[in-house]
Design a protein around this motif. Structure first.
Motif, PDB file in Angstrom:
ATOM      1  N   LEU A 213       0.356  -1.176  -0.140  1.00 17.54           N
ATOM      2  CA  LEU A 213       0.248   0.165  -0.387  1.00 17.54           C
ATOM      3  C   LEU A 213       1.091   0.991   0.062  1.00 17.54           C
ATOM      4  CD1 LEU A 213      -2.949  -0.602   2.333  1.00 17.54           C
ATOM      5  CD2 LEU A 213      -2.465  -2.226   0.134  1.00 17.54           C
ATOM      6  N   ILE A 214       0.824   2.379  -0.950  1.00 18.56           N
ATOM      7  CA  ILE A 214       1.305   3.179  -0.564  1.00 18.56           C
ATOM      8  C   ILE A 214       0.688   4.798  -0.575  1.00 18.56           C
ATOM      9  CG2 ILE A 214       3.011   4.519  -2.496  1.00 18.56           C
ATOM     10  CD1 ILE A 214       3.785   2.522  -3.888  1.00 18.56           C
ATOM     11  N   ILE A 215       0.947   5.236  -0.177  1.00 18.50           N
ATOM     12  CA  ILE A 215      -0.337   6.804   0.923  1.00 18.50           C
ATOM     13  C   ILE A 215       1.095   7.654   0.364  1.00 18.50           C
ATOM     14  CG2 ILE A 215       0.013   5.611   2.896  1.00 18.50           C
ATOM     15  CD1 ILE A 215      -2.013   6.847   3.185  1.00 18.50           C
ATOM     16  N   GLY A 216       0.389   8.616  -0.188  1.00 20.94           N
ATOM     17  CA  GLY A 216       1.028  10.122  -0.693  1.00 20.94           C
ATOM     18  C   GLY A 216       0.045  10.984  -0.161  1.00 20.94           C
ATOM     19  N   ASP A 217       0.666  12.419  -0.699  1.00 22.05           N
ATOM     20  CA  ASP A 217      -0.236  13.468  -0.531  1.00 22.05           C
ATOM     21  C   ASP A 217      -1.186  13.442  -1.117  1.00 22.05           C
ATOM     22  OD1 ASP A 217       1.297  14.718   1.555  1.00 22.05           O
ATOM     23  OD2 ASP A 217       2.852  15.311   0.096  1.00 22.05           O
ATOM     24  N   ASP A 218      -0.994  12.858  -2.005  1.00 24.35           N
ATOM     25  CA  ASP A 218      -2.145  12.759  -3.374  1.00 24.35           C
ATOM     26  C   ASP A 218      -3.839  12.073  -3.250  1.00 24.35           C
ATOM     27  OD1 ASP A 218      -0.715  14.384  -4.977  1.00 24.35           O
ATOM     28  OD2 ASP A 218      -0.373  13.454  -6.578  1.00 24.35           O
ATOM     29  N   GLU A 219      -2.922  10.675  -1.995  1.00 32.48           N
ATOM     30  CA  GLU A 219      -4.183   9.617  -2.116  1.00 32.48           C
ATOM     31  C   GLU A 219      -4.839  10.589  -0.455  1.00 32.48           C
ATOM     32  OE1 GLU A 219      -1.040   9.255  -2.816  1.00 32.48           O
ATOM     33  OE2 GLU A 219      -1.559   7.799  -4.057  1.00 32.48           O
ATOM     34  N   MET A 220      -3.444  11.525   0.391  1.00 35.13           N
ATOM     35  CA  MET A 220      -3.993  12.003   1.750  1.00 35.13           C
ATOM     36  C   MET A 220      -5.698  12.955   1.231  1.00 35.13           C
ATOM     37  SD  MET A 220      -1.231  12.224   4.272  1.00 35.13           S
ATOM     38  CE  MET A 220      -2.233  13.475   4.947  1.00 35.13           C
ATOM     39  N   ALA A 221      -5.524  13.368   0.042  1.00 34.64           N
ATOM     40  CA  ALA A 221      -6.008  14.699  -0.449  1.00 34.64           C
ATOM     41  C   ALA A 221      -7.425  13.960  -0.708  1.00 34.64           C
ATOM     42  CB  ALA A 221      -5.931  15.128  -0.991  1.00 34.64           C
ATOM     43  N   ALA A 222      -7.127  12.957  -1.064  1.00 33.39           N
ATOM     44  CA  ALA A 222      -8.991  12.191  -2.252  1.00 33.39           C
ATOM     45  C   ALA A 222      -8.762  10.731  -1.275  1.00 33.39           C
ATOM     46  CB  ALA A 222      -7.965  11.828  -3.448  1.00 33.39           C
ATOM     47  N   GLY A 223      -8.862  10.493  -0.158  1.00 32.10           N
ATOM     48  CA  GLY A 223      -9.104   9.843   0.535  1.00 32.10           C
ATOM     49  C   GLY A 223      -9.051   7.960   0.236  1.00 32.10           C
ATOM     50  N   THR A 224      -7.494   8.182  -0.818  1.00 28.35           N
ATOM     51  CA  THR A 224      -7.086   7.107  -0.878  1.00 28.35           C
ATOM     52  C   THR A 224      -5.695   6.641  -0.471  1.00 28.35           C
ATOM     53  OG1 THR A 224      -6.376   7.887  -3.062  1.00 28.35           O
ATOM     54  CG2 THR A 224      -8.526   7.330  -3.636  1.00 28.35           C
ATOM     55  N   VAL A 225      -5.557   5.352  -0.972  1.00 28.70           N
ATOM     56  CA  VAL A 225      -4.168   4.550  -0.581  1.00 28.70           C
ATOM     57  C   VAL A 225      -4.522   3.754  -1.797  1.00 28.70           C
ATOM     58  CG1 VAL A 225      -3.630   2.820   0.932  1.00 28.70           C
ATOM     59  CG2 VAL A 225      -5.187   4.156   1.629  1.00 28.70           C
TER      60      VAL A 225
ATOM     61  N   ASP B 153      -3.292   0.189  -8.330  1.00 28.92           N
ATOM     62  CA  ASP B 153      -4.458   1.651  -8.916  1.00 28.92           C
ATOM     63  C   ASP B 153      -4.995   1.519  -6.981  1.00 28.92           C
ATOM     64  OD1 ASP B 153      -5.096  -0.746  -7.280  1.00 28.92           O
ATOM     65  OD2 ASP B 153      -7.261  -0.725  -8.623  1.00 28.92           O
ATOM     66  N   GLN B 154      -5.624   3.307  -7.827  1.00 29.16           N
ATOM     67  CA  GLN B 154      -5.973   3.557  -6.304  1.00 29.16           C
ATOM     68  C   GLN B 154      -7.766   2.579  -5.609  1.00 29.16           C
ATOM     69  OE1 GLN B 154      -4.831   6.504  -5.337  1.00 29.16           O
ATOM     70  NE2 GLN B 154      -2.547   5.909  -6.793  1.00 29.16           N
ATOM     71  N   VAL B 155      -7.615   3.374  -4.585  1.00 26.34           N
ATOM     72  CA  VAL B 155      -8.479   2.405  -3.844  1.00 26.34           C
ATOM     73  C   VAL B 155      -9.114   2.865  -2.570  1.00 26.34           C
ATOM     74  CG1 VAL B 155      -9.861   0.553  -2.311  1.00 26.34           C
ATOM     75  CG2 VAL B 155      -7.975   0.501  -4.295  1.00 26.34           C
ATOM     76  N   LYS B 156     -10.611   3.632  -2.863  1.00 25.76           N
ATOM     77  CA  LYS B 156     -11.176   4.361  -1.706  1.00 25.76           C
ATOM     78  C   LYS B 156     -10.363   3.367  -0.070  1.00 25.76           C
ATOM     79  CE  LYS B 156     -14.505   7.619  -4.139  1.00 25.76           C
ATOM     80  NZ  LYS B 156     -15.096   7.609  -4.378  1.00 25.76           N
ATOM     81  N   GLN B 157     -10.712   4.315   0.697  1.00 27.34           N
ATOM     82  CA  GLN B 157     -10.031   4.355   2.119  1.00 27.34           C
ATOM     83  C   GLN B 157     -11.369   2.971   2.593  1.00 27.34           C
ATOM     84  OE1 GLN B 157      -7.641   5.739   5.266  1.00 27.34           O
ATOM     85  NE2 GLN B 157      -6.639   7.338   3.705  1.00 27.34           N
ATOM     86  N   GLU B 158     -12.489   3.567   2.602  1.00 28.06           N
ATOM     87  CA  GLU B 158     -13.645   2.797   2.602  1.00 28.06           C
ATOM     88  C   GLU B 158     -13.350   0.915   2.428  1.00 28.06           C
ATOM     89  OE1 GLU B 158     -13.748   6.212   1.870  1.00 28.06           O
ATOM     90  OE2 GLU B 158     -15.697   6.594   1.546  1.00 28.06           O
ATOM     91  N   ASP B 159     -13.211   1.623   0.890  1.00 33.10           N
ATOM     92  CA  ASP B 159     -13.313   0.080   0.223  1.00 33.10           C
ATOM     93  C   ASP B 159     -11.966  -0.624   0.486  1.00 33.10           C
ATOM     94  OD1 ASP B 159     -15.304   0.743  -1.171  1.00 33.10           O
ATOM     95  OD2 ASP B 159     -14.473   1.595  -2.764  1.00 33.10           O
ATOM     96  N   LEU B 160     -10.947  -0.460   0.596  1.00 31.41           N
ATOM     97  CA  LEU B 160      -9.907  -1.278   1.052  1.00 31.41           C
ATOM     98  C   LEU B 160      -9.507  -2.464   2.020  1.00 31.41           C
ATOM     99  CD1 LEU B 160      -6.699  -0.417   0.482  1.00 31.41           C
ATOM    100  CD2 LEU B 160      -6.552  -0.045   3.176  1.00 31.41           C
ATOM    101  N   LEU B 161     -10.814  -2.634   2.834  1.00 28.56           N
ATOM    102  CA  LEU B 161     -10.653  -3.906   3.370  1.00 28.56           C
ATOM    103  C   LEU B 161     -10.974  -5.352   2.140  1.00 28.56           C
ATOM    104  CD1 LEU B 161     -11.832  -3.023   7.141  1.00 28.56           C
ATOM    105  CD2 LEU B 161     -10.006  -4.306   5.935  1.00 28.56           C
ATOM    106  N   LYS B 162     -12.463  -4.802   1.329  1.00 28.19           N
ATOM    107  CA  LYS B 162     -12.760  -5.545   1.096  1.00 28.19           C
ATOM    108  C   LYS B 162     -11.939  -5.454  -0.407  1.00 28.19           C
ATOM    109  CE  LYS B 162     -16.408  -4.068  -1.322  1.00 28.19           C
ATOM    110  NZ  LYS B 162     -17.420  -3.432  -1.898  1.00 28.19           N
TER     111      LYS B 162
END
Length: 413
Positions: free
Chosen positions: A374-386, A397-406
Motif C-alpha cells: 500500500l502506498i500513501i502520499g499527499d495525493d492519496e491523503m487529499a483524495a481519501g484513497t490508498v 490502482d487507487q482504492v478508496k479507504q473505505e473499500d480497502l478492506l474488501k
RNA sequence: GUGAGUGUAGCUCAGUUGGUAGAGCACAGGAUUGUGGCUCCUGUGGCCGUGGGUUCGAGCCCCAUCACUCACCCCA
C-alpha cells in the motif's frame, strides 16, 4: 566473538517454517491415533538414565552431560525422552487413572559426542510412548503410526526395517550361539569387533568393516532362537503391518543400542543423510517401567530425530500474507501508521516500511515478500484513497479507504 | 576418544614453482523519474583462523594450536 557451544545450533528465522511444519504434522498424526502430548523437564536426576538406559551403554558411560548442582545432587541433561516420560507417568500415577497411556513429546536432547552430519550435541526428538499393552497388535499400530508420520511429511525413500530381539528368556541362547560362531571367525574381525563380541555380540552383526561383513556371513540369526512366545509375537506384528498395508523389510541384523528393548525393534532409514542414516527407531520395552520403580507395565515406543527428518525435506519459505505499507513524504507517515493499526485490528498482517527514503521503502517492499504494497502520499491523503500495488505484476490502482478492506480480502486471504 | 579434509571481504570461493591481496553476490552512493526485482558507473570492506619457524621475502613451505566439516565409534 562468543560463539554457540560446539554441536549446538541456532535455528534461524529462515529455517523455522520447516521446523514448525514437522512438529505440526507430527502432532496432527499423533492426534489421529489418539495420542496426547506431554512435556517433561530437560534436567533429571542422573540415576534415572543409568537405571533406564543401562549402566554400560555408550550413552550412559560417556555421552551424558552430567553435573552436580548447588544442593549436591547429580543431575543430567536428558539424553533421551523415554526414561523421563516413564518417570512422569509413574510419579503422577497416570496408569492408575487410565491403564493404557498413549503419549508423545517433542523437545531437545543432549549427548556429548563428536558432532557430524545428522549428529549434534543438542538435537531434537519426536518421541512416542505407548504403555499398558503387551499384545503384538499394539506394536504393529505403533510402527504404522511412525510410518504414517513419515508419509505425512512427504518423505520418499524411507524404509521401515523390523526385527525381533527376543526376550530375557531366549536372548541368552542366541547370544551364546553367536559368540561361539564369532570365536571361530576371530581372525577376520576388526579390533572393535573383537572387543564387542564379548561386551555386545549383537553389534558385530552391524559392523561396516568389510572383513567383518564377510566373517559374519552365515552367522546364526536370532529368528532361529526365539522362544515360542517371541516367535508368535513377532509373526503377529508382521501380520498386523500387512493388514495395515504398511510396507517393511525384515532385517535380522538390526540391533538397538539401549538395554531396555526386547522383542520388536525397528528402524526407519533414508538415503541422503550421510552415515547417520536412521531417521527414527524404537521398539518394545516391557521391563522398563518396573525397572524405574513402577508396576510391571509393558510398553512400545519410538523416536524420530528432527534434524534428520529436516534434512529430507526441501527448504520452505514462509508464505507471507498481508501487506506492506510505504509512505511517501514526512506528513504521511502518521497516516500510514494509523492505517496499519486499523488493518491489524481487522486481523490483516501489516508491516510498515522503515523510516527511510521512499526509494528504500519500495526496495524493502519488494524484498519483504508481501503480495501487496500500500502506498500513501499527499495525493492519496487529499483524495481519501490508498494506492494498492500488486507486487507480482507491478500493477497499481487507487482504492478508496473505505473499500480497502474488501479489496485486500481477496489478495490477503 | 581415533582418523582425514578445510580455515583468504558480511556470504560463496579464486589465488600460478614462495615476489605488493582478487572475483561474484551482498552492502552504500549515483545514472534515474512519486515506485523495488533488470542494466550501467563509483565506492566501503581483509592482521589471508591464531602463535612460532625456514627465507632477502610466506596466503602459499615446516611445526604447534584453535575452530569448522566429514568419517570411525555410537545413536534418533
Amino acid at each position: 566473538m562468543i560463539t554457540a557451544v560446539k554441536g549446538m545450533n541456532d535455528i534461524l528465522p529462515g529455517e523455522i517454517a520447516k521446523w514448525r511444519f514437522v512438529e505440526e504434522t507430527a502432532r496432527k498424526v499423533f492426534s489421529l491415533y489418539g495420542f496426547s502430548e506431554l512435556r517433561t523437564p530437560v534436567v533429571e536426576k542422573t540415576e534415572l538414565f543409568s537405571r533406564g538406559m543401562g549402566q554400560d551403554t555408550d550413552v550412559v558411560e560417556k555421552q551424558m552431560y552430567t553435573f552436580t548442582d548447588k544442593g549436591d545432587s547429580s543431575l543430567t541433561l536428558r539424553p533421551e525422552a523415554t526414561a523421563s516420560v516413564m518417570r512422569a507417568v509413574i510419579e503422577h500415577g497416570l496408569l492408575g487413572q487410565e491403564p493404557v497411556q498413549k503419549l508423545f513429546t517433542i523437545g531437545p536432547m543432549f549427548r556429548y559426542e563428536r558432532p557430524q552430519k545428522g549428529r549434534y550435541r543438542q538435537f531434537h526428538q519426536i518421541n512416542c510412548e505407548r504403555l499398558g499393552e503387551a499384545g503384538p497388535l499394539s506394536d504393529a499400530e505403533t510402527l504404522a503410526l511412525a510410518y504414517e508420520i513419515a508419509v505425512a511429511l512427504g518423505l520418499s525413500g524411507v524404509v521401515l526395517e523390523v526385527n525381533s530381539l527376543g526376550c530375557p528368556a531366549c536372548r541368552p541362547a542366541f547370544k551364546k550361539a553367536l559368540q561361539d560362531f564369532l570365536e571361530a571367525k576371530k581372525e577376520g574381525l576388526c579390533p572393535d569387533c573383537l572387543r564387542r563380541m564379548y561386551t555386545n555380540p549383537l553389534r558385530v552383526l552391524d559392523c561396516k568393516v568389510e572383513t567383518c561383513k564377510t566373517a559374519v556371513e552365515g552367522a546364526p540369526e536370532n529368528s532361529g532362537y526365539l522362544c515360542d512366545e517371541c516367535r508368535t509375537h513377532y509373526d503377529t506384528v508382521l501380520a498386523g503391518l500387512d493388514a495395515l498395508y504398511i510396507p517393511y523389510e525384515k532385517n535380522p541384523r538390526l540391533v538397538r543400542g539401549l538395554d531396555y528393548y526386547i522383542r520388536t525393534a525397528f528402524e526407519m532409514t533414508a538415503k541422503g543423510l550421510g552415515s547417520q542414516n536412521a531417521v527414527g527407531g524404537g521398539g518394545r520395552y516391557d521391563g522398563l517401567v518396573a525397572a524405574l520403580g513402577g508396576n510391571d507395565v509393558p510398553g512400545v515406543g519410538f523416536a524420530f530425530g528432527m534434524e534428520r527428518l529436516l534434512m529430507l525435506i526441501p527448504d520452505m519459505a514462509e508464505e507471507k500474507k498481508g501487506c506492506f505499507i510505504a509512505a511517501l513524504g514526512e506528513n504521511t507517515k502518521k497516516e500510514a501508521l494509523k492505517l496499519a493499526a486499523q488493518l491489524r485490528r481487522k486481523g490483516i498482517r501489516t508491516e510498515l516500511a522503515p523510516e527511510k527514503s521512499f526509494k528504500v521503502q519500495m526496495k524493502q517492499a519488494g524484498k519483504s515478500g508481501y503480495p501487496v504494497c500500500l502506498i500513501i502520499g499527499d495525493d492519496e491523503m487529499a483524495a481519501g484513497t490508498v494506492a494498492v500495488k500488486d507486487m507480482k505484476t507491478g500493477v497499481q490502482d487507487q482504492v478508496k479507504q473505505e473499500d480497502l478492506l474488501k479489496r485486500l480480502a481477496d489478495i490477503v486471504r
